[in-house]
Scaffold this active site. Structure first.
Site, PDB file in Angstrom:
ATOM      1  N   GLU A 122      -1.781  -2.483   9.100  1.00  0.00           N
ATOM      2  CA  GLU A 122      -1.555  -3.533   8.106  1.00  0.00           C
ATOM      3  C   GLU A 122      -0.054  -3.755   7.961  1.00  0.00           C
ATOM      4  O   GLU A 122       0.691  -2.787   7.856  1.00  0.00           O
ATOM      5  CB  GLU A 122      -2.153  -3.152   6.755  1.00  0.00           C
ATOM      6  CG  GLU A 122      -2.101  -4.321   5.788  1.00  0.00           C
ATOM      7  CD  GLU A 122      -2.737  -4.020   4.429  1.00  0.00           C
ATOM      8  OE1 GLU A 122      -3.188  -2.889   4.194  1.00  0.00           O
ATOM      9  OE2 GLU A 122      -2.753  -4.935   3.607  1.00  0.00           O
ATOM     10  N   MET A 264      -2.560   4.296   3.455  1.00  0.00           N
ATOM     11  CA  MET A 264      -3.256   3.152   4.044  1.00  0.00           C
ATOM     12  C   MET A 264      -4.757   3.397   4.074  1.00  0.00           C
ATOM     13  O   MET A 264      -5.224   4.439   4.534  1.00  0.00           O
ATOM     14  CB  MET A 264      -2.696   2.903   5.454  1.00  0.00           C
ATOM     15  CG  MET A 264      -3.353   1.770   6.203  1.00  0.00           C
ATOM     16  SD  MET A 264      -3.093   0.166   5.366  1.00  0.00           S
ATOM     17  CE  MET A 264      -4.616  -0.659   5.821  1.00  0.00           C
ATOM     18  N   ASN A 266      -7.351   2.526   5.847  1.00  0.00           N
ATOM     19  CA  ASN A 266      -8.169   2.322   7.050  1.00  0.00           C
ATOM     20  C   ASN A 266      -9.602   2.819   6.835  1.00  0.00           C
ATOM     21  O   ASN A 266      -9.812   3.888   6.287  1.00  0.00           O
ATOM     22  CB  ASN A 266      -7.590   3.109   8.223  1.00  0.00           C
ATOM     23  CG  ASN A 266      -6.095   2.987   8.282  1.00  0.00           C
ATOM     24  OD1 ASN A 266      -5.571   1.907   8.415  1.00  0.00           O
ATOM     25  ND2 ASN A 266      -5.396   4.112   8.134  1.00  0.00           N
ATOM     26  N   GLU A 299      -6.611   4.098  -2.637  1.00  0.00           N
ATOM     27  CA  GLU A 299      -7.086   3.904  -1.252  1.00  0.00           C
ATOM     28  C   GLU A 299      -8.603   4.011  -1.193  1.00  0.00           C
ATOM     29  O   GLU A 299      -9.257   3.270  -0.468  1.00  0.00           O
ATOM     30  CB  GLU A 299      -6.442   4.909  -0.292  1.00  0.00           C
ATOM     31  CG  GLU A 299      -4.913   4.949  -0.303  1.00  0.00           C
ATOM     32  CD  GLU A 299      -4.222   3.599  -0.239  1.00  0.00           C
ATOM     33  OE1 GLU A 299      -4.774   2.671   0.378  1.00  0.00           O
ATOM     34  OE2 GLU A 299      -3.114   3.473  -0.822  1.00  0.00           O
ATOM     35  N   HIS A 302     -10.231   0.838  -2.351  1.00  0.00           N
ATOM     36  CA  HIS A 302     -10.141  -0.238  -1.365  1.00  0.00           C
ATOM     37  C   HIS A 302     -11.400  -0.318  -0.492  1.00  0.00           C
ATOM     38  O   HIS A 302     -11.669  -1.364   0.105  1.00  0.00           O
ATOM     39  CB  HIS A 302      -8.947  -0.005  -0.429  1.00  0.00           C
ATOM     40  CG  HIS A 302      -7.685  -0.712  -0.843  1.00  0.00           C
ATOM     41  ND1 HIS A 302      -7.659  -2.010  -1.271  1.00  0.00           N
ATOM     42  CD2 HIS A 302      -6.384  -0.284  -0.862  1.00  0.00           C
ATOM     43  CE1 HIS A 302      -6.394  -2.357  -1.547  1.00  0.00           C
ATOM     44  NE2 HIS A 302      -5.612  -1.333  -1.314  1.00  0.00           N
ATOM     45  N   GLU A 321      -5.176  -6.268  -3.405  1.00  0.00           N
ATOM     46  CA  GLU A 321      -4.188  -5.345  -3.978  1.00  0.00           C
ATOM     47  C   GLU A 321      -4.132  -5.405  -5.509  1.00  0.00           C
ATOM     48  O   GLU A 321      -4.144  -4.378  -6.171  1.00  0.00           O
ATOM     49  CB  GLU A 321      -2.806  -5.575  -3.362  1.00  0.00           C
ATOM     50  CG  GLU A 321      -2.725  -5.239  -1.863  1.00  0.00           C
ATOM     51  CD  GLU A 321      -3.164  -3.832  -1.510  1.00  0.00           C
ATOM     52  OE1 GLU A 321      -3.325  -2.983  -2.415  1.00  0.00           O
ATOM     53  OE2 GLU A 321      -3.393  -3.574  -0.304  1.00  0.00           O
TER      54      GLU A 321
HETATM   55  N1  B3K Z   1      -2.684  -1.658   2.050  1.00  0.00           N
HETATM   56  C1  B3K Z   1      -1.624  -0.702   2.216  1.00  0.00           C
HETATM   57  C2  B3K Z   1      -0.269  -1.319   2.274  1.00  0.00           C
HETATM   58  C3  B3K Z   1       0.122  -1.840   3.602  1.00  0.00           C
HETATM   59  C4  B3K Z   1       1.565  -2.232   3.601  1.00  0.00           C
HETATM   60  C5  B3K Z   1       1.950  -2.899   4.881  1.00  0.00           C
HETATM   61  N2  B3K Z   1       3.374  -3.146   4.952  1.00  0.00           N
HETATM   62  C6  B3K Z   1      -1.649   0.338   1.150  1.00  0.00           C
HETATM   63  C7  B3K Z   1      -2.267  -0.052  -0.119  1.00  0.00           C
HETATM   64  O1  B3K Z   1      -1.884  -0.969  -0.796  1.00  0.00           O
HETATM   65  O2  B3K Z   1      -3.214   0.568  -0.484  1.00  0.00           O
HETATM   66 ZN    ZN Z   2      -3.651  -1.208  -1.877  1.00  0.00          ZN
END
Ligand code: B3K
Ligand code: ZN
Length: 855
Positions: A122, A264, A266, A299, A302, A321
């Site tokens: 990302e 992150m 993932n 995380e 998400h 976010e």
């Molecule tokens: N989604 C990632 C952040 C990615 C940043 C890329 N430069 C972490 C988060 O917000 O949970």
């Molecule tokens: Zn996030």
């Protein structure tokens, strides 16, 4: 003119191709990793005649289309794209590429963190692994085979479930992973390395068993316990609060030392900065514990808000976010103190997001124009984004919000959607009209509320008028009125009765009337119900009444802050100005009357430098630093015996309750920070340092010592270094402390620190502790009149431009926000920005910010 072009939200078009499945085979090697990618592709538009894939920093080895190898004249290759003419409606493409993880210091795509391989995709990092339709609305089912040397890389990980593993010749082995949930490429992850593994399991509310695995560097296993407990708490909270269960059979977290941000999400394989995983009492502070729990939760959350329902395009980033920050803030509030957590959230927003929104990179939570997407992982998209979600929660109530969330998942599970889709689900589920509210997504800047009151003692009528004002900005000269929920408390100062009301401001100006037996004191913006600034001419006496009588703790704290801000502003103008005794009496009453230690610690904490900067136009930084020191000194002297009493109580405090211990330590550190301003109490600092059996007290002592006696500080710092030299995360703290010393020889010190063997600009945590530490913790010298502080930062930005543009671009923030300071400093900062702008091969991340700041 720059060579980079911006992309616009208004230009969005759907993809002409879908990628149904991705079959990756990644053969790992430090300098020449081989990636084979088999894509099954479907054409979605009749007119499409060529497929344009994204790709950067790749060596293309071969392409075959439906089994036929393409020769060089059958495709077009540029630095950023691979264009393949296609006539078929369905076809299979096999692309072989080679990449160099070892040389990847930008830490995007596949890179090395110490001995391990790991990825960060990302926002647009997958295109550094292979050619692909690297956009979030292209969702595909991934199967990933990872091949590497078995001794060096016993663990080979990717998303989803493990479906096969085995031995290959010459010491190589492989593992194949399959992720059944279609996902965009930004959620792809791969990790290979030798770790210690903490295993546990969780049974979901529907009775499924999920394996939980946390991978850490060898020897760090005990430090993963808190992260594991936090994960389980998050899983239970999401089931209870939103009815959301985890979906795969395994959830893995890997902690790495080289990482651009916090963590992150993932799918099934989170990669974390080790800072947000590793903790034990000796080496981590209470704040570290709190943050680890919050980031683990973020995380995890998400998985639904981001992964199951993702973003249509990157302009919609706040869809996942803002919502996920809101969810993690609610979780933290439920796990700890609601009011203290809320106040901490507001402090961050006001000190940093307000500054961003008043600066050259100001943007709406749904930006309209982006040059480098990594520049938009901002406080605005995250923190203001969360405030926008919170306002919806306030307008709909907890139950209505839950109905909206249920409908959102029912409608969009498995899809890539927009912020409007989210708000529509909220409106449709509850019948609430959110048409006007949607403007929050499109408008930048911090709204201001102007509050006026009038009480008629004959009719006993109290009138409140609130109008909204939106400062025009360069990119949005015409702003619109917004729908703003304003929670107020009417406090009867005679009966001490408190009435709470939720007002909805939906036009430029509105009035409300209340019948009140006595002239009420009004506390505006209870629970900080909207991310706005309030202009309300209230006397210090009214504020004192709010401080003692309001039901809402945010309002109480805010009233005390306003009084402190008022005196700090006066001291900034004239350092010799008198502070009335009523101020010290008010603080004295806080000390004696307030029972909640965590709240008391917050009440006694002076507004920070950054919090003050957003309050004063074109501030002289040196005068502001002096004002803060002066007020601290005055409070310490005036309330010496009382503060000493508090300190001693904290020292003797005993409790088995963890929350109470945390609160006590924070009060102890706040009282020490005052007492350390008095020479007679210097020994308290030293005593606390040597007695401490936890990092919170040790760091509290070191922080107090910084501004005290230099020789003692040096002794303590070298003791600290001897004790922790092998613990990276603690040494990061040591670097920050070393950079925070407000002494004239600080610039020499910084040079010496950078020359140490354990310093490297290639490690983001280390670079941030030193450079970021100096910039944020040492305002007196960063903003020094000579401009040396700005020069120091500019030099580091130029260095980082080559190594890691993302880190460089984050660190440049205080320089581009030059408008907050006096003209002399503005000019010094601009000179440095112009110097950075002349750097050859300036990264897009920096070009975008410099263009915004200097044009
Ligand atoms: N989604 C990632 C952040 C990615 C940043 C890329 N430069 C972490 C988060 O917000 O949970
Ligand atoms: Zn996030």
């Amino acid at each position: 003119m720059s060579e980079f072009t911006a992309r616009y939200l208004s230009d969005y078009t759907a993809s002409e191709f879908a990628i149904k499945t991705v079959n990756l085979t990644v053969t790992l090697s430090n300098a020449a990793t081989h990636v084979s990618s088999e894509l099954t592709i479907e054409k979605l538009s009749d007119t499409a005649s060529e497929l344009t894939l994204d790709g950067e920093h790749l060596i293309l080895k071969s392409i075959s289309l439906d089994g036929k190898t393409l020769s060089k004249n059958e495709y077009m290759l540029s630095d950023t794209t691979l264009v393949i003419p296609v006539s078929q409606n369905q076809f299979t493409l096999v692309i072989e590429t080679e990449i160099n993880p070892e040389a990847n210091t930008a830490l995007e795509g596949l890179f090395k963190s110490g001995d391990a391989f790991c990825t960060q995709c990302e926002a647009e990092g997958f295109r550094r692994i292979t050619y692909y339709l690297d956009r979030p609305d292209v969702m595909s089912v991934f199967t990933t085979k990872v091949i590497a040397d078995k001794d060096a890389y016993p663990y080979l990980l990717s998303n989803g479930n493990k479906i096969e593993e085995g031995e290959l010749g010459e010491g190589q082995h492989y593992v194949t992973w399959h992720d059944p949930f279609p996902k965009p490429a930004y959620l792809f992850a791969l990790v290979a390395g030798d770790f210690d593994l903490l295993s546990d399991s969780y049974q979901t509310s529907s009775g499924r068993d999920v394996a939980l695995e946390i991978f850490v560097d060898k020897g760090n296993l005990p430090k993963a316990e808190h992260a594991m407990a936090s994960l389980k708490h998050s899983m239970a909270w999401d089931e209870k609060t939103f009815g959301l269960e985890y979906d795969l059979d395994i959830y893995m977290i890997v902690a790495v030392d080289f990482f651009n941000m916090g963590a992150m999400e993932n799918k099934g394989l989170n990669v974390f900065n080790s800072k947000y995983v590793l903790a034990d009492k000796a080496s981590a502070t209470d704040t570290d514990y709190f943050n680890i729990e919050a980031v683990i939760a973020h995380e995890y959350f998400h998985n639904w808000t981001g992964n199951r329902v993702t973003c249509r395009d990157w302009f919609q980033l706040s869809l996942k976010e803002g919502l996920t920050v809101f969810r993690d803030q609610q979780f933290s509030a439920d796990m700890h103190s609601k009011s203290v957590t809320r106040i901490q959230n507001v402090k961050v927003l006001r000190a940093m997001q307000f500054a961003e929104d008043a600066g050259p990179m100001s943007h709406p939570i749904r930006p309209e124009k982006v040059m480098e997407m990594n520049n938009f992982y901002t406080l605005t998209v995250y923190e203001k984004g969360s405030e926008v979600i919170r306002m919806i929660h306030t307008l709909l109530g907890a139950e209505g919000f839950r109905q909206g969330m249920d409908l959102y998942f029912k409608r969009f599970d498995g899809m890539a959607v927009t912020c409007d889709d989210f708000v529509n689900a909220m409106a449709d589920a509850t019948g609430k009209d959110l048409t006007l509210f949607k403007r929050w997504y499109a408008q930048s800047g911090t709204p201001e509320l102007i509050v006026e009151q009038n009480y008629d003692s004959v009719s006993k009528r109290f009138d409140l008028n609130i109008s909204q004002f939106h400062r025009p900005s360069d990119n949005q000269p015409n702003k619109h009125d917004l729908h703003i929920p304003i929670r107020i408390e009417l406090i009867d100062p005679v009966t001490e009765e408190v009435t709470s009301k939720l007002l909805e401001l939906t036009s430029a100006s509105q009035s409300w009337s209340f019948s009140c037996t006595h002239k009420p004191v009004v506390a505006v913006l209870a629970d900080f119900s909207a991310p706005v600034k309030v202009r309300f001419d209230q006397s210090n006496e009214e504020l004192s009444q709010i401080l003692t009588l309001a039901d809402d703790y945010f309002c109480r704290w805010d009233a005390a802050q306003k009084i402190m801000q008022h005196h700090l502003k006066r001291l900034t103008i004239d350092i010799t100005t008198d502070i009335p005794t009523s101020f010290f009496e008010m603080l004295s009453r806080c000390i004696s009357d307030i029972k909640d230690n965590a709240f008391k610690a917050l009440l006694l904490t002076l507004p920070s430098f950054d919090e003050m900067v957003s309050q004063i136009e074109q501030v002289n930084a040196t005068s502001l630093c002096a004002a803060i020191e002066q007020l601290k000194q005055l409070i310490a002297t005036q309330l010496e015996s009382q503060l000493l009493g508090v300190y001693q109580q904290c020292e003797e405090f005993q409790s088995v309750d963890e929350g109470e211990q945390v609160a006590n330590r924070s009060l102890q550190n706040v009282s020490l920070s005052y007492l350390s301003a008095i020479t007679a109490h210097e020994e308290l600092t030293e005593k606390q340092y040597y007695k401490a059996n936890n990092m919170t007290q040790a760091l509290g002592a070191l922080t107090a010592a910084i501004k005290q006696n230099t020789s003692m500080f040096k002794v303590l710092m070298s003791d600290f270094e001897n004790q922790w030299r092998d613990t990276t995360l603690v040494m990061d703290k040591w670097f920050t402390l070393s950079a925070s010393v407000p002494n004239d020889d600080i610039y020499g010190q910084l040079t010496a620190l950078m020359a140490r063997d354990d310093f490297s600009m290639n490690n983001p945590n280390r670079a941030r502790s030193l450079v970021g530490g100096f910039v944020t913790q040492n305002p007196k010298y960063f903003h020094c009149e000579s401009g040396r502080g700005y020069q120091f930062l500019a030099d580091r930005i130029v260095e980082l431009n080559k190594i890691n543009p993302q880190v460089a671009s984050r660190l440049i923030t205080p320089l581009i926000q030059f408008k907050e300071f006096d003209v002399a400093r503005q000019n010094l900062m601009k000179t440095e920005l112009q110097r950075i702008q002349k750097t050859p091969e300036l990264a897009r991340d920096l070009v975008e910010k410099l263009d915004a700041a200097l044009t």
